[in-house]
Structure formats: structure tokens, C-alpha cells
Design a protein around this motif. Structure first.
Motif, PDB file in Angstrom:
ATOM      1  N   TYR A  31       0.831  -1.279  -0.082  1.00 15.50           N
ATOM      2  CA  TYR A  31       0.021  -0.001  -0.119  1.00 15.50           C
ATOM      3  C   TYR A  31       0.762   1.394  -0.156  1.00 15.50           C
ATOM      4  CZ  TYR A  31      -5.003  -0.731   0.347  1.00 15.50           C
ATOM      5  OH  TYR A  31      -6.412  -1.056   0.122  1.00 15.50           O
ATOM      6  N   GLN A  32       1.782   1.465   0.945  1.00 17.82           N
ATOM      7  CA  GLN A  32       2.611   2.645   1.039  1.00 17.82           C
ATOM      8  C   GLN A  32       3.309   2.679  -0.274  1.00 17.82           C
ATOM      9  OE1 GLN A  32       2.701   4.483   3.485  1.00 17.82           O
ATOM     10  NE2 GLN A  32       1.150   3.380   4.437  1.00 17.82           N
ATOM     11  N   ALA A  46       2.555   1.917 -10.353  1.00 17.36           N
ATOM     12  CA  ALA A  46       1.344   1.899  -9.223  1.00 17.36           C
ATOM     13  C   ALA A  46       0.328   0.891  -9.579  1.00 17.36           C
ATOM     14  CB  ALA A  46       0.736   3.385  -8.837  1.00 17.36           C
ATOM     15  N   GLU A  47       0.173   0.694 -10.658  1.00 16.58           N
ATOM     16  CA  GLU A  47      -0.746  -0.302 -11.435  1.00 16.58           C
ATOM     17  C   GLU A  47      -0.234  -1.471 -11.156  1.00 16.58           C
ATOM     18  OE1 GLU A  47      -2.241  -2.383 -15.697  1.00 16.58           O
ATOM     19  OE2 GLU A  47      -1.307  -0.345 -15.427  1.00 16.58           O
ATOM     20  N   VAL A  53      -1.157  -6.265  -4.624  1.00 12.56           N
ATOM     21  CA  VAL A  53      -2.368  -6.302  -3.597  1.00 12.56           C
ATOM     22  C   VAL A  53      -3.693  -7.288  -3.879  1.00 12.56           C
ATOM     23  CG1 VAL A  53      -3.827  -4.684  -2.142  1.00 12.56           C
ATOM     24  CG2 VAL A  53      -1.554  -3.972  -2.746  1.00 12.56           C
ATOM     25  N   LEU A  54      -4.137  -6.977  -4.733  1.00 16.90           N
ATOM     26  CA  LEU A  54      -5.299  -7.666  -5.233  1.00 16.90           C
ATOM     27  C   LEU A  54      -5.123  -9.279  -5.225  1.00 16.90           C
ATOM     28  CD1 LEU A  54      -6.841  -4.965  -7.781  1.00 16.90           C
ATOM     29  CD2 LEU A  54      -7.851  -5.768  -5.376  1.00 16.90           C
ATOM     30  N   GLN A  55      -3.841  -9.539  -5.606  1.00 18.95           N
ATOM     31  CA  GLN A  55      -3.550 -11.004  -5.709  1.00 18.95           C
ATOM     32  C   GLN A  55      -3.657 -11.589  -4.379  1.00 18.95           C
ATOM     33  OE1 GLN A  55       0.316 -11.286  -7.501  1.00 18.95           O
ATOM     34  NE2 GLN A  55      -0.369 -11.135  -9.422  1.00 18.95           N
ATOM     35  N   TYR A  66      -7.698   2.378  -5.989  1.00 20.96           N
ATOM     36  CA  TYR A  66      -6.300   3.122  -6.413  1.00 20.96           C
ATOM     37  C   TYR A  66      -5.805   2.585  -7.806  1.00 20.96           C
ATOM     38  CZ  TYR A  66      -5.759   5.106  -1.711  1.00 20.96           C
ATOM     39  OH  TYR A  66      -6.010   5.831  -0.506  1.00 20.96           O
ATOM     40  N   LEU A  67      -6.377   1.135  -8.109  1.00 19.55           N
ATOM     41  CA  LEU A  67      -5.846   0.876  -9.285  1.00 19.55           C
ATOM     42  C   LEU A  67      -6.569   1.516 -10.391  1.00 19.55           C
ATOM     43  CD1 LEU A  67      -4.768  -1.578 -11.336  1.00 19.55           C
ATOM     44  CD2 LEU A  67      -6.730  -2.773 -10.742  1.00 19.55           C
ATOM     45  N   GLY A  68      -7.640   1.741 -10.220  1.00 20.78           N
ATOM     46  CA  GLY A  68      -8.493   2.660 -11.086  1.00 20.78           C
ATOM     47  C   GLY A  68      -7.811   4.046 -11.591  1.00 20.78           C
ATOM     48  N   LYS A  69      -7.533   4.767 -10.431  1.00 26.54           N
ATOM     49  CA  LYS A  69      -6.754   5.846 -10.559  1.00 26.54           C
ATOM     50  C   LYS A  69      -5.371   5.652 -11.424  1.00 26.54           C
ATOM     51  CE  LYS A  69      -6.402   7.668  -6.463  1.00 26.54           C
ATOM     52  NZ  LYS A  69      -6.169   8.674  -5.309  1.00 26.54           N
TER      53      LYS A  69
END
Length: 319
Positions: A31-32, A46-47, A53-55, A66-69
Motif C-alpha cells: 500500500y505504501q 502503481a498499477e 495487492v489484489l492477488q 487506487y488501481l482505477g486511478k
């Protein structure tokens, strides 16, 4: 940074389940890293981080947000919209995701759907000032000016000090409930359109008070003052805009208009030529240059300027 509620669960179980603690720390570190990459403008990195993270947490709504951004700023707008929708599916009250869907849909010229997304954000959080501001912009662009004025006023009522002075590159201030000085400028634009010049001037001045380096607000203030025939004040506003942004072609053109109104034709011509130097495709400035040259009886030069305006815009109809 808003934390996923799973973090609290991870921490509370840490003493009993050591492997789970390791996972939590890993996700927290990701996250950081993701936030840092995003703040640094490294959206591809970032992507990749948010996908990691989603894994580990495939139902983490915040990671999808955040992935969307990250996707949006890589111009992967359809993928960004899908990520925001996934965030909303996991967290139906994700007001920021609805807001960002509005931003992305507006970029795609899907204005009615963008308006609906902003309204949903406001429905979830009636104090979300930025959603009001962006909704107002869309309504203004759709010529729904009365409604836009009401929405801008609501945004300012919620956050009268516009306490986040400048939004970041993603058009979302650090605190998503805070505005920047553009809310007052946008209100000024709508009031100007309604020919409520005193109110528009007050709004532009408030924008400038909040952000003294806001060249665009100075230019708009100049336009309102010029319409009130307050030419000296208008010229001072245009010059301030130019001082703040020496490459501001529109301010030079508007300065030229005010100077021509004062019969200062040489100065007006210099201002128009500067606007054209900065923006060689600026048909309106060529037309205005032609007007000033015509005033000086330099008809061959005026005709050349008018012809250039027509060449750049064959449908040109300004007088």
C-alpha cells in the motif's frame, strides 16, 4: 490514506496467527509503495503494485479504487472504469469511486452518465464539495447555467474557505471533501454568463484571495471589468495574469481588446501580436489585430490579418 478494515483484523489476530501478520505487513508495505508511486506520477508502477495487492486481497475495494486511478492516468479509461465499478461492487458507498467515474465519463464525453455519477457521490455524501464543483462544471458546459450556479454555491457553502488551495494532478484534492480556488472561479464564469457582473467580480476576487497566483481568475476578472467599462482595472487584471503566466495568449488578446477600447492602438497591436506569437493558430487574435490595423487605416495589413483569421477558421464570423 484510508486503510482496509482487514488491516485491523490482521493486527488483532497477529499474536495468535504469525503467518497472517506477515501477510498484513506485506500488504501494508505494498500500500505504501503504491501510494508513493502514484504520488510520484509513476502510474505504471502503481498499477503493478495494486495488482499485487489484489492477488493477496482480491476483495479489497480500496485497492480497486487506487488501481482505477493508476489506470486512469495511463489513459486506460475503460479499464479504470471497470476497476472503479469493482470497488463500488465491493463497497457500494465508495463516494470517491463514484466521483472518479464521473471524471472518467466526462473525459469520454458521456456527460449524462458523468452527471449521474456525481449525483450518486453527492447522494452518498452530501458534504462532498468537490463532486458539487465538478457537477457544476458539467452543467455549465451543458448550458444549464442556473443549475450550475446553484451547485457551485452549494460547493462553496460546504467548504467556504476552499481550504485545499490546489487540487493535485488527478483533479482530486488530498482531502476529497475540500475544494480549491477554482470553485469560486467557476461560479464567477457562470455568473458572468448570466451577466451578473458584480457577483462574478466578487467570485473572481475570492478565487484570487484564496490563490494569489491564479492567472486564469485574473484574466476572467479582467473580462468582467472590461464589460463594465472599467478599462484601467481590466488592464491591470490582464497584466497581472500575464505577469503570473507570461505565455498566456488569451490574456494578451484580452489586454489588446481593452487597450483598443482606450484607443491605444499601438499597444493593442503589440498585445495582439504577442498573443499570435504565443499561439500562431489564434484566429480571434488575428481578427482583433485586423480591427486595430483598420482603425489605423493600415488597410492592406488589416486585410492580411483578416485573411489569416479566415484561413485558420473558414467559418469565422467575428466583427
Amino acid at each position: 490514506m484510508q486503510k482496509n478494515t482487514l488491516f485491523a483484523l490482521f493486527i488483532s489476530l497477529s499474536l495468535a496467527t504469525t503467518p497472517l501478520l506477515v501477510t498484513a505487513q506485506t500488504v501494508d508495505q505494498l500500500y505504501q509503495q503504491g501510494i508513493t508511486a502514484q504520488n510520484d506520477g509513476n502510474y505504471s508502477k502503481a498499477e503493478a503494485i495494486w495488482r499485487k495487492v489484489l492477488q493477496q486481497l482480491p476483495k479489497d475495494a480500496y485497492a480497486y479504487f487506487y488501481l482505477g486511478k493508476a489506470l486512469y492516468f495511463q489513459k486506460k479509461v475503460d479499464e479504470a472504469l471497470a476497476a472503479y465499478q469493482q470497488a463500488i461492487q465491493l463497497n457500494p458507498n465508495d463516494v470517491r469511486a463514484y466521483h472518479n467515474i464521473g471524471v472518467a465519463l466526462a473525459d469520454q464525453k458521456k456527460f449524462d452518465r458523468a452527471v449521474a455519477a456525481y449525483r450518486k457521490a453527492i447522494q452518498i455524501d452530501p458534504k462532498f464539495a468537490l463532486a458539487y464543483k465538478n457537477l457544476g462544471l458539467l452543467l455549465y458546459d451543458q448550458k444549464k447555467v442556473d443549475e450550475a450556479v446553484a451547485v457551485f454555491r452549494k460547493a462553496i457553502q460546504i467548504d467556504p474557505k476552499n481550504s485545499n488551495d490546489s487540487g493535485n494532478a488527478e483533479n482530486i484534492p488530498t482531502d476529497p471533501k475540500k475544494l480549491d480556488a477554482t470553485a469560486y472561479n467557476n461560479l464567477g464564469d457562470a455568473l458572468y454568463y448570466q451577466k451578473k457582473l458584480d457577483e462574478a467580480i466578487a467570485a473572481y476576487n475570492k478565487a484570487i484571495q484564496l490563490n494569489p497566483n491564479y492567472a486564469y481568475a485574473y484574466n476572467n476578472l479582467g473580462n468582467a471589468l472590461r464589460n463594465q467599462k472599467k478599462l484601467d482595472e481590466a488592464i491591470a487584471a490582464y497584466n497581472k495574469a500575464i505577469q503570473l503566466n507570461p505565455n498566456y495568449a488569451y490574456a494578451y488578446n484580452n489586454l489588446g481588446i481593452a487597450l483598443r477600447n482606450q484607443k491605444k492602438l499601438d499597444e493593442a497591436i503589440a498585445a495582439y501580436n504577442k498573443a499570435i506569437q504565443l499561439n500562431p493558430n489564434y484566429a480571434y487574435a488575428y481578427n482583433n489585430l485586423g480591427n486595430a490595423l483598420s482603425d489605423q487605416k493600415k488597410l492592406d495589413e488589416a486585410i492580411a490579418a483578416y485573411n489569416k483569421a479566415i484561413q485558420l477558421n473558414p467559418n469565422y464570423a467575428y466583427a
